[in-house]
Enzyme design. Structure first.
Site, PDB file in Angstrom:
ATOM      1  N   LYS A  23       0.844  -1.191   0.000  1.00  0.00           N
ATOM      2  CA  LYS A  23       0.000   0.000   0.000  1.00  0.00           C
ATOM      3  C   LYS A  23       0.885   1.249   0.000  1.00  0.00           C
ATOM      4  CE  LYS A  23      -3.776  -2.306  -0.165  1.00  0.00           C
ATOM      5  NZ  LYS A  23      -3.653  -3.504   0.577  1.00  0.00           N
TER       6      LYS A  23
HETATM    7  C1  PLP Z   1     -10.021  -3.285  -0.983  1.00  0.00           C
HETATM    8  C2  PLP Z   1      -9.253  -3.985   0.098  1.00  0.00           C
HETATM    9  N1  PLP Z   1      -9.821  -4.122   1.305  1.00  0.00           N
HETATM   10  C3  PLP Z   1      -9.191  -4.730   2.315  1.00  0.00           C
HETATM   11  C4  PLP Z   1      -7.932  -5.252   2.161  1.00  0.00           C
HETATM   12  C5  PLP Z   1      -7.272  -5.941   3.293  1.00  0.00           C
HETATM   13  O1  PLP Z   1      -6.143  -5.220   3.729  1.00  0.00           O
HETATM   14  P1  PLP Z   1      -5.096  -5.895   4.695  1.00  0.00           P
HETATM   15  O2  PLP Z   1      -4.139  -6.667   3.847  1.00  0.00           O
HETATM   16  O3  PLP Z   1      -4.430  -4.732   5.393  1.00  0.00           O
HETATM   17  O4  PLP Z   1      -5.835  -6.759   5.643  1.00  0.00           O
HETATM   18  C6  PLP Z   1      -7.290  -5.129   0.927  1.00  0.00           C
HETATM   19  C7  PLP Z   1      -5.933  -5.664   0.728  1.00  0.00           C
HETATM   20  O5  PLP Z   1      -5.300  -5.492  -0.282  1.00  0.00           O
HETATM   21  C8  PLP Z   1      -7.968  -4.486  -0.131  1.00  0.00           C
HETATM   22  O6  PLP Z   1      -7.410  -4.373  -1.347  1.00  0.00           O
END
Ligand code: PLP
Length: 373
Positions: A192
């Site tokens: 990210k």
């Molecule tokens: C749209 C979206 N929501 C939630 C997540 C989950 O994030 P995390 O990896 O921090 O749990 C991601 C991960 O890429 C995502 O792309």
């Protein structure tokens, strides 16, 4: 090969993490507090609770929804959500034993179709989950209107959870997304804009929810008070807290993230100029009110498999990134007609847009997209 994603890691991060490792306190401690303060400054909201991933944050947000609107648990409760996202958005709904109701996709923005949302809100609606896909802000004004109308028709205002996983740095009318009085969840995962290794943050609409989130992210135990006297746990919670190791990485990467967002925007502006008007390529919507973080740069192309092969041959990695979630067999009971999604799902593909893409490489990318495939 020009990569689609890379890790935005500052040169200061290793020393910052090493300092925590040597400190004797590597769990949740002062670095987490400092990271939350810095996030609060940048977002312009003091109600920030860090967690160990956006997935944990979404899970916690949905868990809290049962009391956030005062209606109490309901086995038929539905969450209105978008199928065009990473599975984390939707599997956390299932993990909370809530039912999914798919809302169609706006083919112009790739975000939730808010007209379809308006049609689907009803007495069973417990929450609405929106995603700022690839960092493009949803239309908050239209969403507020939909919620006003729902409140007038049904006598309650559904809670909105914003999945801001892609949207660090995105703004709507000059204000950071995730600060409009909903529950918002950011991701600081490895690729990210803002990187903690793994990490996330909730932004809460009021102090009661902030306190609840901070308690429930660590078993429901008050961390400070427990040292003075054995604490009572009034409401059990999870192990979703961020550690000082990850917070130190995040602190070291804050400026890196600003630079990443700026570079993505510059590259995206270049693609917007160079790729508009092509016959087999469609760009997504732009509006001066919605300033994307451009975590990824989406295109709609004819014959996607051939396009991806063609770009690979030209040394450029491309990918659909997130596939529609509604076709997985684990959600077959929730199937619904989604013509807007059908119109884009097989054409969507993303180009490399991050700070690692040099000026020469973005020329190479544009040349490849312009060449026949
Ligand atoms: C749209 C979206 N929501 C939630 C997540 C989950 O994030 P995390 O990896 O921090 O749990 C991601 C991960 O890429 C995502 O792309």
């Amino acid at each position: 090969m020009i990569p689609l994603f890379k890790v935005n890691m500052s040169e200061q991060a290793p020393a910052a993490v090493a300092e925590v490792l040597a400190s004797g306190q590597i769990g949740q401690g002062p670095k987490v507090v400092e990271f939350e303060e810095r996030l609060a400054e940048r977002l312009g909201s003091h109600r920030v609770a860090t967690v160990n991933s956006a997935t944990s944050g979404l899970h916690l947000a949905l868990h809290m929804v049962d009391t956030a609107d005062g209606r109490g648990p309901d086995p038929d409760a539905e969450v209105l959500t978008t199928p065009l996202t990473m599975e984390a958005t939707n599997w956390t709904i299932l993990a909370n034993r809530l039912r999914i109701r798919w809302v169609d996709t706006d083919p112009g923005t790739l975000n939730m179709d808010l007209d379809d949302l308006a049609r689907k809100i009803g007495p069973k609606t417990r929450a609405i989950v929106v995603v700022h896909l690839f960092g493009y802000p949803i239309d908050y004004e239209r969403l507020d209107k939909v919620l006003d109308d729902a409140e007038a028709s049904h006598g309650f205002r559904p809670v909105v959870i914003e999945d801001c996983a892609h949207a660090w740095g995105a703004t709507y009318r000059g204000t950071p997304v995730g600060t409009r009085g909903n529950i918002a969840v950011f991701s600081f995962q490895a690729v990210k804009h803002l990187v903690c290794g793994d990490g996330g943050a909730l932004v809460l609409p009021d102090d009661a929810l902030l306190q609840r989130a901070r308690l429930l992210r660590w078993f429901g135990i008050e961390r400070e008070a427990r040292l003075a006297k054995p604490p009572d746990v009034a409401e059990w919670g999870f192990k979703f807290h961020l550690t000082d190791i990850n917070a130190a990485m995040g602190l070291a990467n804050l400026d890196e993230a600003d630079a990443a967002v700026a570079a993505c925007r510059a590259n995206a502006a270049f693609y917007d100029r160079e790729l508009s008007g092509l016959e087999r390529v469609e760009l997504t919507d732009r509006s001066p009110d919605h300033v994307s973080s451009y975590w990824a740069y989406p295109l709609l192309v004819a014959d996607r498999p051939a396009f991806i092969r063609h770009m690979t041959d030209a040394g450029v990695m491309t990918s659909v990134v997130h596939r529609r979630n509604d076709l997985h067999s684990c959600v077959s009971e929730f199937t619904a007609p989604l013509p807007g999604l059908d119109a884009v799902a097989e054409r969507l593909v993303c180009l490399p847009v991050g700070p690692w893409v040099t000026e020469a490489q973005r020329e190479q990318i544009v040349t490849a997209v312009r060449a026949p495939w």
